[in-house]
Design a protein around this motif. Sequence first.
Motif, PDB file in Angstrom:
ATOM      1  N   GLY A   4       0.794  -1.212   0.000  1.00  0.00           N
ATOM      2  CA  GLY A   4       0.000   0.000   0.000  1.00  0.00           C
ATOM      3  C   GLY A   4       0.834   1.273   0.000  1.00  0.00           C
ATOM      4  O   GLY A   4       0.339   2.348  -0.274  1.00  0.00           O
ATOM      5  N   TRP A   5       2.109   1.179   0.286  1.00  0.00           N
ATOM      6  CA  TRP A   5       2.989   2.342   0.347  1.00  0.00           C
ATOM      7  C   TRP A   5       3.725   2.579  -0.966  1.00  0.00           C
ATOM      8  O   TRP A   5       4.479   3.531  -1.082  1.00  0.00           O
ATOM      9  CB  TRP A   5       4.007   2.172   1.477  1.00  0.00           C
ATOM     10  CG  TRP A   5       4.785   0.899   1.337  1.00  0.00           C
ATOM     11  CD1 TRP A   5       4.473  -0.330   1.834  1.00  0.00           C
ATOM     12  CD2 TRP A   5       6.008   0.719   0.613  1.00  0.00           C
ATOM     13  NE1 TRP A   5       5.409  -1.248   1.482  1.00  0.00           N
ATOM     14  CE2 TRP A   5       6.385  -0.628   0.718  1.00  0.00           C
ATOM     15  CE3 TRP A   5       6.818   1.572  -0.119  1.00  0.00           C
ATOM     16  CZ2 TRP A   5       7.519  -1.147   0.131  1.00  0.00           C
ATOM     17  CZ3 TRP A   5       7.965   1.055  -0.709  1.00  0.00           C
ATOM     18  CH2 TRP A   5       8.294  -0.296  -0.567  1.00  0.00           C
ATOM     19  N   ILE A   6       3.496   1.738  -1.973  1.00  0.00           N
ATOM     20  CA  ILE A   6       4.256   1.818  -3.226  1.00  0.00           C
ATOM     21  C   ILE A   6       4.050   3.153  -3.939  1.00  0.00           C
ATOM     22  O   ILE A   6       4.904   3.593  -4.699  1.00  0.00           O
ATOM     23  CB  ILE A   6       3.890   0.621  -4.144  1.00  0.00           C
ATOM     24  CG1 ILE A   6       4.960   0.389  -5.196  1.00  0.00           C
ATOM     25  CG2 ILE A   6       2.558   0.817  -4.804  1.00  0.00           C
ATOM     26  CD1 ILE A   6       6.137  -0.328  -4.687  1.00  0.00           C
ATOM     27  N   TRP A   7       2.934   3.853  -3.671  1.00  0.00           N
ATOM     28  CA  TRP A   7       2.638   5.122  -4.329  1.00  0.00           C
ATOM     29  C   TRP A   7       3.636   6.220  -3.969  1.00  0.00           C
ATOM     30  O   TRP A   7       3.720   7.223  -4.661  1.00  0.00           O
ATOM     31  CB  TRP A   7       1.231   5.579  -3.970  1.00  0.00           C
ATOM     32  CG  TRP A   7       1.040   5.842  -2.509  1.00  0.00           C
ATOM     33  CD1 TRP A   7       0.660   4.947  -1.564  1.00  0.00           C
ATOM     34  CD2 TRP A   7       1.274   7.072  -1.829  1.00  0.00           C
ATOM     35  NE1 TRP A   7       0.631   5.533  -0.330  1.00  0.00           N
ATOM     36  CE2 TRP A   7       1.003   6.848  -0.456  1.00  0.00           C
ATOM     37  CE3 TRP A   7       1.673   8.344  -2.220  1.00  0.00           C
ATOM     38  CZ2 TRP A   7       1.128   7.840   0.499  1.00  0.00           C
ATOM     39  CZ3 TRP A   7       1.791   9.322  -1.261  1.00  0.00           C
ATOM     40  CH2 TRP A   7       1.521   9.076   0.079  1.00  0.00           C
ATOM     41  N   VAL A   8       4.399   6.060  -2.886  1.00  0.00           N
ATOM     42  CA  VAL A   8       5.319   7.123  -2.482  1.00  0.00           C
ATOM     43  C   VAL A   8       6.641   7.092  -3.246  1.00  0.00           C
ATOM     44  O   VAL A   8       7.402   8.050  -3.203  1.00  0.00           O
ATOM     45  CB  VAL A   8       5.611   7.072  -0.969  1.00  0.00           C
ATOM     46  CG1 VAL A   8       4.352   7.276  -0.176  1.00  0.00           C
ATOM     47  CG2 VAL A   8       6.295   5.794  -0.576  1.00  0.00           C
ATOM     48  N   ILE A   9       6.906   5.997  -3.949  1.00  0.00           N
ATOM     49  CA  ILE A   9       8.188   5.891  -4.662  1.00  0.00           C
ATOM     50  C   ILE A   9       8.326   6.952  -5.751  1.00  0.00           C
ATOM     51  O   ILE A   9       9.363   7.619  -5.823  1.00  0.00           O
ATOM     52  CB  ILE A   9       8.392   4.459  -5.203  1.00  0.00           C
ATOM     53  CG1 ILE A   9       8.573   3.500  -4.016  1.00  0.00           C
ATOM     54  CG2 ILE A   9       9.582   4.396  -6.146  1.00  0.00           C
ATOM     55  CD1 ILE A   9       8.696   2.058  -4.391  1.00  0.00           C
ATOM     56  N   PRO A  10       7.334   7.178  -6.630  1.00  0.00           N
ATOM     57  CA  PRO A  10       7.513   8.225  -7.659  1.00  0.00           C
ATOM     58  C   PRO A  10       7.788   9.622  -7.099  1.00  0.00           C
ATOM     59  O   PRO A  10       8.700  10.293  -7.580  1.00  0.00           O
ATOM     60  CB  PRO A  10       6.202   8.168  -8.455  1.00  0.00           C
ATOM     61  CG  PRO A  10       5.715   6.784  -8.277  1.00  0.00           C
ATOM     62  CD  PRO A  10       6.111   6.401  -6.880  1.00  0.00           C
ATOM     63  N   PRO A  11       7.054  10.095  -6.050  1.00  0.00           N
ATOM     64  CA  PRO A  11       7.396  11.422  -5.535  1.00  0.00           C
ATOM     65  C   PRO A  11       8.799  11.483  -4.925  1.00  0.00           C
ATOM     66  O   PRO A  11       9.492  12.490  -5.083  1.00  0.00           O
ATOM     67  CB  PRO A  11       6.333  11.688  -4.459  1.00  0.00           C
ATOM     68  CG  PRO A  11       5.207  10.786  -4.782  1.00  0.00           C
ATOM     69  CD  PRO A  11       5.812   9.607  -5.445  1.00  0.00           C
ATOM     70  N   LEU A  12       9.216  10.402  -4.253  1.00  0.00           N
ATOM     71  CA  LEU A  12      10.564  10.394  -3.691  1.00  0.00           C
ATOM     72  C   LEU A  12      11.615  10.449  -4.797  1.00  0.00           C
ATOM     73  O   LEU A  12      12.615  11.177  -4.687  1.00  0.00           O
ATOM     74  CB  LEU A  12      10.781   9.154  -2.824  1.00  0.00           C
ATOM     75  CG  LEU A  12      10.075   9.144  -1.477  1.00  0.00           C
ATOM     76  CD1 LEU A  12      10.266   7.800  -0.782  1.00  0.00           C
ATOM     77  CD2 LEU A  12      10.576  10.263  -0.594  1.00  0.00           C
ATOM     78  N   LEU A  13      11.396   9.678  -5.856  1.00  0.00           N
ATOM     79  CA  LEU A  13      12.331   9.711  -6.983  1.00  0.00           C
ATOM     80  C   LEU A  13      12.327  11.078  -7.662  1.00  0.00           C
ATOM     81  O   LEU A  13      13.380  11.561  -8.093  1.00  0.00           O
ATOM     82  CB  LEU A  13      11.984   8.612  -7.991  1.00  0.00           C
ATOM     83  CG  LEU A  13      12.233   7.177  -7.522  1.00  0.00           C
ATOM     84  CD1 LEU A  13      11.745   6.181  -8.562  1.00  0.00           C
ATOM     85  CD2 LEU A  13      13.698   6.952  -7.202  1.00  0.00           C
ATOM     86  N   LEU A  14      11.162  11.703  -7.754  1.00  0.00           N
ATOM     87  CA  LEU A  14      11.071  13.041  -8.340  1.00  0.00           C
ATOM     88  C   LEU A  14      11.861  14.054  -7.510  1.00  0.00           C
ATOM     89  O   LEU A  14      12.584  14.887  -8.053  1.00  0.00           O
ATOM     90  CB  LEU A  14       9.610  13.464  -8.462  1.00  0.00           C
ATOM     91  CG  LEU A  14       9.349  14.795  -9.141  1.00  0.00           C
ATOM     92  CD1 LEU A  14       9.833  14.764 -10.580  1.00  0.00           C
ATOM     93  CD2 LEU A  14       7.872  15.118  -9.098  1.00  0.00           C
ATOM     94  N   CYS A  15      11.728  13.972  -6.182  1.00  0.00           N
ATOM     95  CA  CYS A  15      12.480  14.876  -5.300  1.00  0.00           C
ATOM     96  C   CYS A  15      13.981  14.661  -5.456  1.00  0.00           C
ATOM     97  O   CYS A  15      14.752  15.617  -5.539  1.00  0.00           O
ATOM     98  CB  CYS A  15      12.085  14.652  -3.844  1.00  0.00           C
ATOM     99  SG  CYS A  15      10.424  15.169  -3.457  1.00  0.00           S
ATOM    100  N   LEU A  16      14.387  13.391  -5.497  1.00  0.00           N
ATOM    101  CA  LEU A  16      15.802  13.083  -5.650  1.00  0.00           C
ATOM    102  C   LEU A  16      16.325  13.564  -6.997  1.00  0.00           C
ATOM    103  O   LEU A  16      17.407  14.158  -7.082  1.00  0.00           O
ATOM    104  CB  LEU A  16      16.021  11.579  -5.488  1.00  0.00           C
ATOM    105  CG  LEU A  16      17.452  11.099  -5.490  1.00  0.00           C
ATOM    106  CD1 LEU A  16      18.218  11.721  -4.322  1.00  0.00           C
ATOM    107  CD2 LEU A  16      17.501   9.594  -5.413  1.00  0.00           C
ATOM    108  N   ALA A  17      15.543  13.356  -8.062  1.00  0.00           N
ATOM    109  CA  ALA A  17      15.957  13.807  -9.395  1.00  0.00           C
ATOM    110  C   ALA A  17      16.078  15.325  -9.443  1.00  0.00           C
ATOM    111  O   ALA A  17      17.018  15.864 -10.040  1.00  0.00           O
ATOM    112  CB  ALA A  17      14.970  13.314 -10.450  1.00  0.00           C
ATOM    113  N   GLY A  18      15.148  16.031  -8.814  1.00  0.00           N
ATOM    114  CA  GLY A  18      15.215  17.490  -8.774  1.00  0.00           C
ATOM    115  C   GLY A  18      16.446  17.983  -8.042  1.00  0.00           C
ATOM    116  O   GLY A  18      17.096  18.944  -8.466  1.00  0.00           O
ATOM    117  N   ALA A  19      16.783  17.319  -6.936  1.00  0.00           N
ATOM    118  CA  ALA A  19      17.965  17.716  -6.174  1.00  0.00           C
ATOM    119  C   ALA A  19      19.238  17.479  -6.980  1.00  0.00           C
ATOM    120  O   ALA A  19      20.145  18.315  -6.991  1.00  0.00           O
ATOM    121  CB  ALA A  19      18.016  16.959  -4.854  1.00  0.00           C
TER     122      ALA A  19
END
Length: 135
Positions: A4-19
Amino acid sequence: MDRGWIWVIPPLLLCLAGAVLKACRHRGEPRHHHQGWGHKHGEATLSIDIYAYMSKISGWNPGFKVGISVILLLMCVIANNMVVSLSVILITSTVTVVLGDMSLHHYLNLLTVPVVFLVAGSIMVLIKYFHLVGY
């Protein structure tokens, strides 16, 4: 296994990519040196305000930083999952230490007081729980 927590992976990857993009975009630019800030004799530690001022990410848009912080906080609360929480801690720590160019030793020193309160509070909750259960 609960996914159920799998939805958080794209935003985390987006934040990391932005950084990473932000870091690559400003690579090679001269670093600003601010006279009068830094180590002073007679002081054991530097203020968190001074660390914030000297950080390489201090020039980032404050609204962006607040927005990312709120999103990450909401992700942790909504997901209510240890993996998500540890991932957020790891990513934000990496951004602070690596992109902010802060020494890991100083970063861990700044976290000492919050960790002590967290551990003390957890111990008190456990004591209260075991007292109510009857152990």
